[in-house]
Design an enzyme around this catalytic site. Structure first.
Site, mmCIF file in Angstrom:
data_model
loop_
_atom_site.group_PDB
_atom_site.id
_atom_site.type_symbol
_atom_site.label_atom_id
_atom_site.label_comp_id
_atom_site.label_asym_id
_atom_site.label_seq_id
_atom_site.Cartn_x
_atom_site.Cartn_y
_atom_site.Cartn_z
ATOM 1 C CE1 TYR A 149 -3.754 2.417 0.723
ATOM 2 C CE2 TYR A 149 -2.222 3.304 2.247
ATOM 3 C CZ TYR A 149 -3.482 3.363 1.572
ATOM 4 O OH TYR A 149 -4.346 4.400 1.660
ATOM 5 C CE LYS A 153 -3.644 5.346 -1.512
ATOM 6 N NZ LYS A 153 -4.758 6.197 -2.300
#
Length: 253
Positions: A149, A153
């Site tokens: 994650y 990002k």
């Protein structure tokens, strides 16, 4: 640009930051295109805002060109694109299944890149247009237990910055909103609730307000809350100190 009268596409609009952003843009006078998977929630939000619903799963990246064609066919123009939809996954990286890795990458990185690419001609045809990416502090500082994650990002941050440089001098402006811990269903859905005492989660409405500011004031980069800029600065100027602090006090979210 002023949102009043603008056609604004919001992904992940059925809950959390996306729903709050749709409400904030509605209050600012925008005409909404609400994208998400939960048809019931989207219908309720559409009734409340007068928006139009377009459903779909952004993990199916092959369907994104058709999604963009549907948006252009139904609404004719696009003035604002808010790339907000995202999913998380928390836990040791070695416990993460391959299909979870792919889904996190596809929804958080591939989908916003592909949707932006597909809608960019429509955005460039407008006298003023804006693309806003909702990223995460995890992409700027890295978080234990959220390696994939955090990385996607960070990739989305880099894409937005590169696109901003590429579109400099055009009518299309690029904004990035970097939230920290937000009081939404995100943590339950990622498989691990948020259990730390600090920092306290902020309301989704604060992130939504930052999205509207990005459009109105051409804000390139905003942290919610603002103090989140500090650990990013520390990481940049004193990476060794930052890594020691993150290892000792950071942990996972």
């Amino acid at each position: 640009m002023e949102p009043r009268g603008a056609v604004a596409v919001v992904t992940g609009a059925s809950s959390g930051i996306g729903a709050a952003t749709a409400l904030a843009l509605h209050e600012a006078g925008a005409r909404l295109v609400l994208h998400g998977r939960d048809t019931g929630r989207l219908a309720a939000l559409a009734e409340r805002t007068g928006g139009e619903v377009v459903t779909g799963d952004l993990a199916d990246t092959a369907a994104i060109p058709e999604l963009a064609r549907e948006i252009r066919a139904r609404f004719g123009e696009v003035d604002v694109l808010v790339n907000n939809a995202g999913i998380g996954w928390a836990g040791p990286f070695e416990d993460m299944a391959a299909h979870d890795v792919r889904r996190v990458i596809e929804v958080n990185l591939t989908a916003p890149i592909e949707l932006t690419r597909a809608l960019l001609p429509a955005l460039r045809s407008r006298p003023a247009a804006h693309v806003v990416f909702v990223t995460s502090i995890a992409g700027r500082t890295a978080v234990a237990g959220e390696s994939v994650y955090s990385s996607v990002k960070a990739g989305l941050d880099a894409f937005a910055e590169s696109l901003r440089f590429e579109l400099a001098g055009t009518a299309v402006k690029i904004g990035v909103v970097v939230p920290g811990v937000v009081d939404t269903e995100f943590f339950a859905r990622r498989g691990r609730p948020y259990e730390r005492n600090s920092p306290k989660p902020v309301p989704a409405g604060r992130v939504a307000d930052a999205v509207v500011r990005a459009v109105r004031e051409d804000r390139a980069d905003q942290y919610v809350p603002r103090w989140l800029r500090l650990p990013v600065v520390v990481r940049g100027v004193a990476p060794g100190v930052y890594r020691w602090m993150a290892t000792r006090f950071g942990g996972s979210g």
